[in-house]
Design a protein around this motif. Structure first.
Motif, PDB file in Angstrom:
ATOM      1  N   UNK A 822       9.673  -5.480  -3.843  1.00  0.00           N
ATOM      2  CA  UNK A 822       9.927  -6.613  -2.947  1.00  0.00           C
ATOM      3  C   UNK A 822       8.712  -6.798  -2.057  1.00  0.00           C
ATOM      4  N   UNK A 823       8.695  -7.890  -1.328  1.00  0.00           N
ATOM      5  CA  UNK A 823       7.561  -8.180  -0.448  1.00  0.00           C
ATOM      6  C   UNK A 823       7.589  -7.247   0.750  1.00  0.00           C
ATOM      7  N   UNK A 824       6.455  -6.606   1.034  1.00  0.00           N
ATOM      8  CA  UNK A 824       6.392  -5.617   2.110  1.00  0.00           C
ATOM      9  C   UNK A 824       5.121  -5.796   2.928  1.00  0.00           C
ATOM     10  N   UNK A 825       5.180  -5.308   4.141  1.00  0.00           N
ATOM     11  CA  UNK A 825       3.999  -5.163   4.982  1.00  0.00           C
ATOM     12  C   UNK A 825       3.877  -3.691   5.345  1.00  0.00           C
ATOM     13  N   UNK A 826       2.790  -3.075   4.904  1.00  0.00           N
ATOM     14  CA  UNK A 826       2.526  -1.673   5.241  1.00  0.00           C
ATOM     15  C   UNK A 826       1.696  -1.643   6.515  1.00  0.00           C
ATOM     16  N   UNK A 827       2.145  -0.835   7.479  1.00  0.00           N
ATOM     17  CA  UNK A 827       1.501  -0.759   8.792  1.00  0.00           C
ATOM     18  C   UNK A 827       1.020   0.671   9.002  1.00  0.00           C
ATOM     19  N   UNK A 828      -0.278   0.830   9.256  1.00  0.00           N
ATOM     20  CA  UNK A 828      -0.838   2.144   9.561  1.00  0.00           C
ATOM     21  C   UNK A 828      -1.242   2.220  11.014  1.00  0.00           C
ATOM     22  N   UNK A 829      -1.047   3.371  11.650  1.00  0.00           N
ATOM     23  CA  UNK A 829      -1.314   3.506  13.081  1.00  0.00           C
ATOM     24  C   UNK A 829      -2.396   4.541  13.345  1.00  0.00           C
ATOM     25  N   UNK A 830      -2.812   4.594  14.594  1.00  0.00           N
ATOM     26  CA  UNK A 830      -3.852   5.525  15.008  1.00  0.00           C
ATOM     27  C   UNK A 830      -3.409   6.967  15.018  1.00  0.00           C
TER      28      UNK A 830
END
Length: 1158
Positions: A822-830
């Motif tokens: 499915x459509x996703x947004x992967x978010x990476x943090x500091x």
């Protein structure tokens, strides 16, 4: 082809522990293409089948390919009038050689000493360089990568000036002591013939004449040498009799000397702005003295002195007055005048003002012979930051249009992106819209520096480089086949109102200078969507159109800050809904920036953006046109923080960006904000830290460990870090605060006190940025450095602030055990956390403009060590999955039919199967390690600890040889590649020490083994990590030397040959050779053999092939000399025949006449 069985690496499970060995970060150098194991790789699960990995270490090798841009800090200039190539020397010891477009060569002296002077061996394929370390070098230009044949290092005297007569093998070298030495160019051995300063000047002279500032042989007689000394003494030295023929004195210092082509008079330029013209017959005083820019005094006195004339050239024309061209010499009473070049032609005086100081200039003439009418046709002017060529054949002196990409630094470069193997239609399309912006008024003649030869070579895929600049401009460059040509320039600042002078205190700007500086760029070549993040906390989405429009610009404002005091271990029920686009979500307030807010006439700023968008309709020419502007706004007197990550997806119609406060997702099709919340709220109840407001002293040990780390940096870098205001900037997260620490109570008190100054300094360009790291008091004493993953140095902020460092839209399995992607947004943090957000898009394209897009947390959280840098997705066969995209269509097309308006979406990579399989691999790389997860099980299959003692600055998943790998650039200078998905180390070379933030900010990898970085504030260095490209590089580079016949000298005529001096009979070999002059003192100069005499012939350095090559070169040279001898013999025979013919005619005429008939 090498097969990898995933089961066999289960033994490496323990490798995931921190105890594992470090690889590329160890700092150990690796040279010459050797491959070192970098870090530890292990498997934490087994996939369902084997994947064949085709890449091995044999596919990788690093070498520099080409350098573009203007030579940084230029110092010297030379031109070969027969080969028509130009050489520029620099203060860093570099030489750039330029010919026709595509012929651009970069050489570097190993010593790094500044280049003082350059001299071509005209039409010989060689160049002499004189450096500030008093060394002479002979470069062989008959190979694509020039190399030094010989070097000569002076030990006791400093070199000040060199002169090589045309078609001579003896180089005159003047020194600081006033002596003149002579060097044999072929052997690079010093002759025993020396002109000592005390022999040159009169015995009665009591003072030293100063360094030699000029040397030249007389055009009339090669046996006479003109020596100019700094104090104003001129000596005309007879080389045969070894004595001075005449001496001339002037009471002002000499800067340069130029001959008239007849050799009877010469011109000098002086430190008082005067030009003196001398005649050899009366050397007692100059027969003409002028101060071209001096004011004439009323009482008949000498005109007042001006600034020094640093160089003069005196060029004659057969059919017009001579040209006198000089730099400097302007009046002192005009201090604001720009540097200028003055052209005097007859009675006309033309002053050409320059934008930058003049380093040197050369007049290009039709003939290489100094004793003929020179017929000048152009002037090459080398400025500190530009290179221009003036057309002398037209009365208005227009300049030639420069074909080289030397204006990269027109505004300082702040960021770069590199795209190899992009869609082939992009370059002509961008050029077509960029060509309309071409400037007018250039000379209609062809660029005169057109030597060398270049062809396209085997590499034909299109490449585009994009540079972002401090003034808000963005330049698109065609970088195909190792050339660089500007295609299109976009000015992002045009969408904003210009700040009026005098509005200083009332402005909401958060940077003092360059408020429009481009900080990040994101480009989708397939859909032609382009997105820019600016330093003033804004994002602009651009669409490409071939049609001009006049329209208003849509804009949105986003609040993106968080209240730490309100967060007390939030429960799932209290989380605000993700999908409510109308209500602005509660967000965090910047803690440590609270005393740095801007005072605005006593009122606190709130909900206002930093810049004002133009409210009126704006004319947008064909090309990139602004579709939407998103601005972060001030919150309770706190300025918005700079954007640290950016991603756009044309298929979804979404743009996402984050900073150290949180994340925002915007629907740029419906022009609505979908999400605007602090990073902590993204976790919901899944926050692994469960942060609460607390005093810095009560901070948990775990958070302190997570929030800082030790750095290993080069010593020269550490010295640059001491003066950066103690303010923390990770290469992956922009600065969010000053270096002060606050408790919660301090913060509330500071907020009550009211606003102060903005937390941002001047927006620095990538050319001058330094890596800035937080330094605690204890660490400062030990001169060691630590660096926070988040942008703040406060321990509270380490708990509460977590910058968004990476974003990636992809079709993926959002949750465990999902059955379909499915459509996703992967978010990476500091802090090394990866959060997956689900995107619920309307089912049909017809509803996309009306139905809302839903953004919701999937609950999936993955962890790595270090700030997350990049994501990628591989299908079940290990092939890179392309991000979904919309096929480009012109938004302003004349045809508005339903068919043309319907969006055409490509959801999967054409190279992969349509159904994507039942699982995929997610590749995630952070500053410290890389991990490969199997989805949807979320099992960590492989982990590779890339570095323990340093950190990555850049990581990209790239394709090479129809396979895929992870390319990494580490702060300690290592370039590494890892196989995918198994993360095997393939390459680890200690290649490029990071001496400043410019390299860190601009380094980027792309497909097909290509990479680039800004090597200096004005130059882009491209390199390759592909063995195949290294092997083919010789074929791609241009040839500097091409066989060209030297033009014949003009027939001097019988009388001129009889009375014009004895120059033709002068034999330098007999005079300067060892047999006559003897050997020079060994301690005076040391001969150093060059390392690359025959480097151009691969594999011919040793053995029989090398001997054959050397013999062939010697034969070529011998053949060339024999050919010249044949030409001279033929010329003499022709003269003899002509004389015999005339004598015979005279005899026949008077044969039958009587004596009285004469």
């Amino acid at each position: 082809m090498k097969k990898f069985n995933f089961r066999k690496v289960l033994d490496g499970l323990t490798a995931a522990s921190p105890v594992g060995s470090s690889g590329g970060g160890s700092g150990s150098g690796a040279g010459g293409g050797s491959v070192h194991p970098g870090g530890t790789a292990g498997a934490a699960g087994t996939p369902r089948e084997e994947i064949q990995e085709t890449l091995t270490s044999d596919y990788f090798q690093i070498c520099k390919t080409v350098r573009h841009g203007f030579p940084y800090l230029p110092t010297a200039l030379a031109f070969d009038p027969v080969q028509k190539i130009l050489a520029i020397g620099t203060r860093t010891g570099a030489i750039r050689i330029l010919g026709r477009p595509g012929v651009d060569c970069y050489c570097q002296h190993e010593s790094g000493a500044a280049v003082l002077q350059l001299q071509f061996l005209i039409n010989e394929g060689a160049l002499v360089s004189a450096c500030a370390d008093d060394a002479l070098h002979l470069w062989n230009l008959r190979q694509k990568r020039p190399a030094i044949l010989h070097s000569l290092k002076f030990n006791r005297e400093r070199i000040t000036y060199c002169h090589l007569p045309f078609q001579s093998k003896w180089l005159y070298v003047g020194t600081e002591r006033g002596n003149t030495h002579i060097v044999n160019i072929e052997s690079f051995i010093l002759s025993g013939y020396v002109i000592m300063w005390n022999k040159a000047i009169e015995l009665s002279t009591k003072t030293h004449p100063g360094p030699v500032v000029h040397l030249s042989d007389s055009p009339r007689d090669e046996g006479k040498l003109l020596i100019g000394y700094e104090n104003g003494t001129i000596v005309f030295w007879d080389l045969r009799s070894k004595r001075a023929d005449l001496r001339a004195y002037y009471d002002e210092a000499i800067h340069s000397v130029a001959w008239h082509h007849e050799g009877k008079q010469f011109m000098c330029s002086h430190s008082d702005g005067s030009l003196t013209l001398w005649n050899l017959k009366s050397p007692n005083r100059p027969f003409q003295t002028t101060i071209p820019h001096g004011k004439v005094q009323r009482d008949g006195k000498k005109p007042e002195s001006c600034k020094p004339i640093l160089k003069v050239e005196y060029k004659t024309c057969k059919n017009s007055e001579p040209f006198v061209i000089f730099s400097g010499g302007l009046s002192y009473d005009k201090p604001c005048r720009r540097p200028s070049l003055t052209i005097m032609h007859g009675k006309a005086i033309t002053v050409l003002e320059m934008d930058h100081p003049i380093v040197d200039f050369l007049t290009l003439c039709e003939t290489p012979y100094p004793n003929e009418f020179q017929e000048p046709y152009a002037v090459v002017v080398l400025l500190e930051k530009d290179l221009i060529v003036v057309d002398l054949t037209q009365s208005n002196f227009p300049i030639f249009e420069n074909p080289y990409p030397i204006d990269i630094h027109e505004s300082p470069v702040t960021c770069t992106e590199y795209f190899a193997d992009c869609p082939p239609d992009l370059i002509p399309v961008l050029y077509s819209v960029g060509a309309k912006h071409k400037k007018q008024g250039y000379s209609n003649k062809e660029w005169p520096i057109n030597g060398g030869a270049w062809n396209l070579g085997a590499q034909t895929y299109p490449e585009i480089i994009i540079t972002g600049h401090a003034d808000g401009s963005v330049k698109f460059w065609d970088a195909s086949a190792i050339t660089l040509q500007m295609l299109y320039k976009l000015k992002t600042s045009k969408v904003f109102e210009k700040q009026k002078v005098g509005e200083g205190k009332a402005t909401a700007e958060i940077v003092e200078e360059d408020p429009f500086a481009v900080q990040m760029m994101y480009w989708c070549p397939e859909s032609r969507i382009f997105c820019v993040a600016g330093v003033s906390a804004y994002v602009i989405v651009y669409r490409f159109s071939k049609h001009e429009v006049n329209t208003e610009i849509a804009s949105l404002e986003v609040r993106l800050q968080c209240e730490v005091e309100d967060i007390i271990t939030p429960e799932p029920e209290t989380n605000p809904p993700f999908t409510d686009a109308s209500s602005q979500l509660p967000s965090l307030k910047s803690l440590s920036g609270s005393t740095n807010t801007v005072a605005c006439e006593g009122t606190m700023k709130d909900s206002i953006p930093c810049l004002s968008v133009k409210a009126r309709p704006v004319r947008m020419p064909p090309g990139y046109q602004a579709d939407l502007i998103i601005q972060l706004v001030w919150v309770d007197g706190e300025p918005p923080q700079q954007i640290t990550s950016l991603a756009v997806n044309s298929a979804y119609g979404l743009v996402a960006f984050g900073n150290c406060n949180g994340l925002a997702v915007v629907d740029f099709m419906q022009k609505t904000v979908l999400l605007s919340m602090g990073t902590l709220d993204l976790y919901g109840s899944s926050d692994p830290y469960q942060r609460q407001p607390r005093s810095p002293r009560k901070s948990r040990q775990f958070a302190a460990v997570k929030g800082s780390r030790k750095l290993s940096l080069p010593t020269d870098l550490k010295t640059d870090l001491d003066h950066v205001n103690g303010h923390c900037t990770s290469p992956t997260s922009q600065s969010c605060s000053s270096g002060k620490r606050f408790s919660s109570a301090d913060v509330s008190r500071a907020n009550r006190r009211g606003p102060g100054r903005p937390p941002f300094r001047k927006a620095q360009s990538a050319a001058c940025m330094e890596i800035s790291l937080p330094v605690t008091t204890e660490e400062n004493r030990e001169n060691s450095f630590s660096r926070s993953r988040s942008s703040s140095v406060s321990s509270i902020d380490r708990d509460s602030k977590e910058a968004i460092t990476a974003l990636y839209f992809m079709e993926s399995f959002a949750r465990k055990n999902d059955s379909a992607v499915s459509s996703c947004l992967w978010v990476g943090t500091g802090l090394g956390m990866v959060i997956i957000l689900s995107l619920n898009l309307p089912a049909s394209d017809d509803l996309r403009q009306s139905d809302p897009v839903m953004v919701s947390p999937s609950g999936t959280i993955l962890t790595l060590k270090g700030a997350v840098l990049t994501f990628a997705c591989l299908d079940c066969m290990g092939t890179l999955t392309h991000r979904p995209y919309e096929v480009w269509r012109d938004p302003h097309s004349a045809d508005d039919g339903d068919k043309t308006r319907k969006r055409k979406l490509v959801m999967h990579s054409p190279s992969s199967s349509q159904d994507m399989g039942d699982h995929q691999f997610a590749v995630i790389c952070s500053e410290k390690q890389a991990k490969v997860f199997s989805l949807p099980s979320q099992t960590c299959l492989y982990v590779h600890n890339i570095t323990e003692t340093s950190f990555l600055l850049r990581a990209d998943v790239v394709t090479l040889c129809n396979s895929v790998c992870l390319a990494c650039f580490c702060a300690n200078g290592h370039i590494m590649t890892l196989s995918l998905p198994s993360l095997r180390p393939l390459l680890d070379i200690n290649y490029l020490p990071v001496t400043d933030m410019r390299i860190a900010r601009t380094f980027c990898f792309t497909n097909e083994g290509q990479a680039l970085y800004l090597s200096s504030p004005t130059e882009i260095q491209r390199l390759t990590y592909s063995q195949e490209m290294c092997d083919n590089l010789q074929d791609m580079l241009g040839d500097l030397f091409t066989p060209v016949e030297t033009p014949e000298a003009q027939n001097r005529g019988f009388l001129k040959g009889l009375f014009g001096g004895s120059g033709q009979a002068f034999d330098r070999e007999e005079l300067f050779g060892e047999a006559t002059a003897g050997k020079a003192s060994r301690s005076l100069a040391q001969h150093i053999p060059g390392s690359g005499g025959i480097e151009g012939v691969r594999g011919a350095a040793g053995g029989v092939i090398g001997d054959l090559t050397r013999a062939r070169i010697a034969l070529d040279e011998r053949g060339q000399k024999l050919g010249e001898l044949d030409e001279r013999t033929a010329s003499m025979m022709a003269s003899a025949e002509a004389f015999s013919k005339h004598a015979h005619e005279v005899m026949l005429k008077y044969k039958d006449k009587k004596w009285y008939q004469f």
